[in-house]
Design an enzyme around this catalytic site. Structure first.
Site, short mmCIF file in Angstrom:
data_model
loop_
_atom_site.label_atom_id
_atom_site.label_comp_id
_atom_site.label_asym_id
_atom_site.label_seq_id
_atom_site.Cartn_x
_atom_site.Cartn_y
_atom_site.Cartn_z
N SER A 142 0.87 -1.18 0.00
CA SER A 142 0.00 0.00 0.00
C SER A 142 0.90 1.23 0.00
O SER A 142 2.07 1.14 0.40
CB SER A 142 -0.88 0.00 1.25
OG SER A 142 -1.46 1.28 1.47
N TYR A 155 -1.49 -1.43 10.35
CA TYR A 155 -1.69 -1.70 8.92
C TYR A 155 -0.56 -1.09 8.10
O TYR A 155 0.10 -1.79 7.32
CB TYR A 155 -3.03 -1.14 8.46
CG TYR A 155 -3.24 -1.27 6.97
CD1 TYR A 155 -3.67 -2.49 6.42
CD2 TYR A 155 -3.01 -0.21 6.11
CE1 TYR A 155 -3.85 -2.63 5.05
CE2 TYR A 155 -3.18 -0.34 4.74
CZ TYR A 155 -3.60 -1.55 4.22
OH TYR A 155 -3.77 -1.67 2.86
#
Length: 267
Positions: A142, A155
């Protein structure tokens, strides 16, 4: 790359990016193994791809936040004589919440899914691919890999690990017939934010890439021999500009962008 006669394994294939990867790989002629928690979604995708592209699709429902799942997935594929030529480690998820307000069990399962299972699958399948003399592995991270992200603390930290470990492994495997690449998507039209409990303003979603466009960027980079790619022009530009910002400011901008999470009792 023509993938006729090859087999690809896609994790997290029940929707979003995973389903997009499966469709693009099937369009290149690859037979598929698809896995995720939602068996009904996988069966529907299997039927679609078989009818549209005439490829063989094997469905293996698994929850990769279970520490035993990576070994089980390997046993049902390579361990059962089902060779995997392309692995897309796409399964993952986040929770939009302050770190201390989350139950530890949810944090631990997220780390298992995003970091430990992905790393174990990369290790197991890379060794098998080296033994056969060919293979490709795409790990999905990401743009959160480039910045600490309040309300997505573990995350984004996990995605930074994915990016770093993938680039290191790719360097180690240079000169071998196995290629490893990391894809860093930005905002993408998937179920991610809904599953994370994150309400986004509509103006944000209007800037998102489609899952198909993002997946295509990842596969092009993988088969083109790249080690890391950020999908989308503005995402690439933003990640480049981060190099010139103080780290404290980066965290502040991330917090501002992510917004305030729901109250802990509603998480």
């Amino acid at each position: 790359m023509d993938l006729k006669g090859r087999r690809a394994l896609v994790t997290g294939a029940s929707s979003g990016l995973g389903a997009a990867f499966a469709r693009l790989l099937a369009a290149r002629g690859a037979d598929l193994v698809i896995t995720a928690r939602r068996a009904d979604n996988l069966e529907a995708l299997s039927k679609e791809l078989g009818e549209r592209h005439g490829v063989k699709v094997t469905v293996i429902p698994l929850d990769l936040s279970d520490p035993a799942a990576p070994a089980e997935l390997y046993a049902k594929t390579e361990g059962a004589g089902v060779a995997i030529d392309v692995l897309v480690n796409n399964a993952g998820g986040g929770i939009h919440q302050n770190f201390v307000d989350l139950p530890w069990e949810r944090v631990a399962r997220q780390i298992q899914l995003n970091v430990v299972s992905l790393t174990e699958l990369t290790h197991r399948f890379a060794k098998a691919m080296l033994g056969r003399g060919r293979g490709h592995i795409l790990n999905v991270a990401s743009i959160g890999a480039y910045t600490p992200t309040p309300t997505y603390a573990t995350y984004s930290a996990g995605k930074a690990f994915v990016r770093d470990v993938t680039e290191a492994i790719a360097y180690e495997l240079a000169g071998t017939p196995v290629r490893v690449c990391c894809l860093c998507p930005g905002g993408t039209l998937t179920e991610f934010h809904q599953a994370a409990g994150h309400e986004l303003p509509g103006v944000f979603r209007s800037t998102f890439q489609t899952a198909e466009a993002c997946a295509a960027v990842g596969l092009e980079a993988l088969f083109g021999g790249r080690r890391n790619v950020v999908s989308g022009f503005f995402n690439k530009l933003s990640m480049f500009l981060l190099r010139f910002m103080p780290r404290r400011l980066i965290v502040w901008v991330s917090a501002l962008t992510m917004g305030t999470p729901r109250a802990p009792d509603a998480a």
